[in-house]
Design an enzyme around this catalytic site. Structure first.
Site, PDB file in Angstrom:
ATOM      1  CG  HIS A  21      16.384 -55.341 -10.699  1.00  0.00           C
ATOM      2  ND1 HIS A  21      15.069 -55.823 -10.980  1.00  0.00           N
ATOM      3  CD2 HIS A  21      16.961 -56.720 -10.179  1.00  0.00           C
ATOM      4  CE1 HIS A  21      14.870 -56.947 -10.482  1.00  0.00           C
ATOM      5  NE2 HIS A  21      16.025 -57.625  -9.843  1.00  0.00           N
TER       6      HIS A  21
ATOM      7  CB  SER B 175      24.722 -30.828 -30.457  1.00  0.00           C
ATOM      8  OG  SER B 175      23.820 -29.532 -30.248  1.00  0.00           O
TER       9      SER B 175
ATOM     10  CE  LYS C 111      24.891 -33.883 -25.975  1.00  0.00           C
ATOM     11  NZ  LYS C 111      23.316 -33.215 -26.292  1.00  0.00           N
TER      12      LYS C 111
ATOM     13  CD  GLU D  76      21.634 -41.269 -29.562  1.00  0.00           C
ATOM     14  OE1 GLU D  76      20.894 -40.857 -28.516  1.00  0.00           O
ATOM     15  OE2 GLU D  76      22.142 -40.806 -30.404  1.00  0.00           O
TER      16      GLU D  76
ATOM     17  CD  GLN E  97       3.736 -56.297 -57.623  1.00  0.00           C
ATOM     18  OE1 GLN E  97       3.316 -57.064 -58.752  1.00  0.00           O
ATOM     19  NE2 GLN E  97       3.108 -55.365 -57.745  1.00  0.00           N
TER      20      GLN E  97
HETATM   21  N1  ARG Z   1       5.336 -58.805 -59.447  1.00  0.00           N
HETATM   22  C1  ARG Z   1       4.690 -60.232 -59.243  1.00  0.00           C
HETATM   23  C2  ARG Z   1       5.096 -60.459 -57.800  1.00  0.00           C
HETATM   24  O1  ARG Z   1       5.875 -59.700 -57.267  1.00  0.00           O
HETATM   25  C3  ARG Z   1       4.924 -61.131 -60.081  1.00  0.00           C
HETATM   26  C4  ARG Z   1       4.111 -62.294 -60.215  1.00  0.00           C
HETATM   27  C5  ARG Z   1       2.782 -61.933 -60.784  1.00  0.00           C
HETATM   28  N2  ARG Z   1       2.003 -63.000 -61.144  1.00  0.00           N
HETATM   29  C6  ARG Z   1       0.719 -62.746 -61.685  1.00  0.00           C
HETATM   30  N3  ARG Z   1      -0.208 -63.558 -62.126  1.00  0.00           N
HETATM   31  N4  ARG Z   1       0.100 -61.287 -61.657  1.00  0.00           N
HETATM   32  O2  ARG Z   1       4.527 -61.313 -56.959  1.00  0.00           O
END
Ligand code: ARG
Length: 477
Positions: free
Chosen positions: A169, A290, A296, A303, A335
């Site tokens: 605590h 600072s 400081k 941090e 993606q």
């Molecule tokens: N740039 C795409 C990804 O990062 C690669 C695969 C894309 N495939 C597709 N059928 N559009 O996932």
């Protein structure tokens, strides 16, 4: 009206990989929105490595000719050099790292370049690239954890006998050694390393050969490709292999825990460095001043570690959320896995590097630590344990010591400063307590006595701290 006879890309532009199907080009905004090349080019090395293994397999299986393989290998060597020298021109029109490299290959070697994608899809290609990339990142992280641990053990060893108050605590609780306190972070880092090593097992499986989602009709040899790329095994279901990113989520979870541990450590460093506590000082190279207050010295690095833990936790949530609504198999949502993943690995790697160095620069202020021990009756539990060992039931001993603490509060002193008589008088209301006190109590009430008595495995006695360090050194190697 759109002229449906115009080639999709328009003018003399070469058609895109998938453009024959389309009657109009995408807008520049859509192009930018859907492209990933500016962040996934980080996987270029892995993309080339994966393509070379795939091409080698295709040639072995008689799916492409030996001359095609030779052309592909020559072209890829050239592309690798161009990328390493910063000469490769990445093009937004070619969407991602995979299409950029394939297009350049075809420009360099002609038809062989066009044959490379036989029996493969970008779906299994990208899943392979990420796994190769992540495997390298994990290996680097494991190495950096070892560096961090080695330095931590050195500081812990130097402070195996250094007493400080242990807190619960945030109130003074019982004496511990600074070495013991640091070893708590060693144990956390050990579990962190275990988690990364365990995650690596599931990262290290090969998706390639799954093609778009259903596998391929060519007579491919996935085991050969797995061996070429140092994967432990192949992914056994094509739909799962191209679509799940659980391995990346696991990595982010392990990272979030590691950062959380370092964030707790940072919080303590910050607190200890505050002049109100004054237990340590950090080397100047981890602090800044600072712009307005000339006096400081701020603990910026710890941090920021505490702050960056927030973004790593955020990436974990981003990936979990990315995954949760996706039907099988691949969706373009995936993606979006890369930026949080790359950012997490970068943050963990930089943080570990900086931490390994920072802990060697901790200056321990032993007098301040010892001084703090006199402020909170840190050996009160030792007094109670003493009475119990002389036959008093623990609850009575607890009450007797509570009375002694109250008397010490009134007098404004610490328990060891009482005389034997004063202690007896303070406990007079608890039958059986006072007469059990003897002169030997004063050895028990010292900080050293308290520390030395906790000499079981996992205890704070200096000999046990040294044993823990020895065990850890054997474990790391
Ligand atoms: N740039 C795409 C990804 O990062 C690669 C695969 C894309 N495939 C597709 N059928 N559009 O996932």
């Amino acid at each position: 009206m759109t002229d449906t006879t115009t080639p999709a890309a328009g003018g003399n532009e070469p058609a895109k990989a998938w453009s024959g199907r389309f009657t109009e080009p995408v807008s520049d905004l859509v192009k930018r929105y859907t492209a990933s090349v500016f962040f996934d080019q980080r996987m270029a090395r892995q993309d080339i490595r994966g393509s070379l293994a795939h091409a080698k397999m295709l040639a072995r299986q008689g799916i492409i000719g030996a001359a095609d393989l030779a052309d592909i290998e020559r072209g890829m060597a050239q592309i690798k050099g161009e990328i390493e020298r910063g000469e490769f021109s990445w093009n937004l029109d070619d969407e991602d790292v995979h299409l950029n490299i394939e297009k350049r290959l075809t420009a360099l070697v002609g038809d062989a370049g066009k044959r490379l994608h036989t029996g493969r899809s970008r779906n299994d290609q990208v899943a392979t690239d990420i796994r190769l990339w992540l495997r390298d990142a994990i290996d680097q992280i494991l190495e950096l954890i070892r560096e961090f641990q080695k330095n931590l053990l050195d500081v812990a060893e130097a402070n195996a006998d250094t007493p400080m108050p242990g807190f619960t605590h945030l109130q003074v609780a019982q004496p511990v050694t600074f070495g013991h306190h640091l070893m708590a972070y060693y144990e956390m880092s050990r579990r962190d390393a275990e988690r990364f090593a365990d995650c690596r097992k599931r990262v290290n499986r090969l998706p390639l050969g799954s093609a778009a989602l259903a596998g391929t009709s060519y007579p491919i040899d996935r085991e050969f490709v797995a061996a070429e790329l140092d994967f432990d095994e192949v992914c056994f279901n094509s739909l799962d292999a191209v679509s799940d990113r659980d391995f990346a989520i696991e990595f982010c979870a392990a990272s979030a825990l590691l950062m959380t541990h370092l964030s707790r450590f940072s919080e303590e460093l910050i607190l200890w460095m505050s002049p109100r506590v004054g237990f340590i000082d950090l080397a100047d190279r981890f602090c800044t001043g600072s712009s307005i207050m000339p006096q400081k010295k701020n603990p910026d690095v710890p941090e920021l570690v505490r702050g960056k833990t927030g973004r790593v936790n955020g990436s974990l949530i981003a990936l979990l959320t990315l995954m949760k609504g996706q039907p099988l198999a691949y969706n373009k949502d995936n993606q979006e896995d890369k930026e949080p993943l790359f950012d997490t690995a970068d943050t963990v790697i930089d943080t570990l590097r900086i931490y390994a160095d920072m802990i060697t620069g901790i200056k321990v202020k032993t007098e301040a630590m010892r001084g703090a021990l006199t402020q909170g009756y840190a050996t009160a539990t030792d007094l109670a344990d003493y009475l119990v060992k002389k036959g008093l039931p623990f609850r009575d001993a607890h009450e007797a010591v509570a009375l002694a603490v109250r008397a010490a509060d009134v007098k404004g002193c610490d328990l060891p400063q009482f005389s034997l008589d004063e202690l007896r008088i303070a406990m007079a209301h608890v039958p059986g307590a006072a007469e059990r006190l003897g002169d030997d109590i004063f050895a028990v009430l010292t900080v050293e006595g308290s520390l030395a008595s906790r000499r079981h495995i996992g205890g704070t006695a200096p000999e046990q701290v040294r044993a823990a360090i020895t065990r850890a050194r054997q474990h790391i190697v």
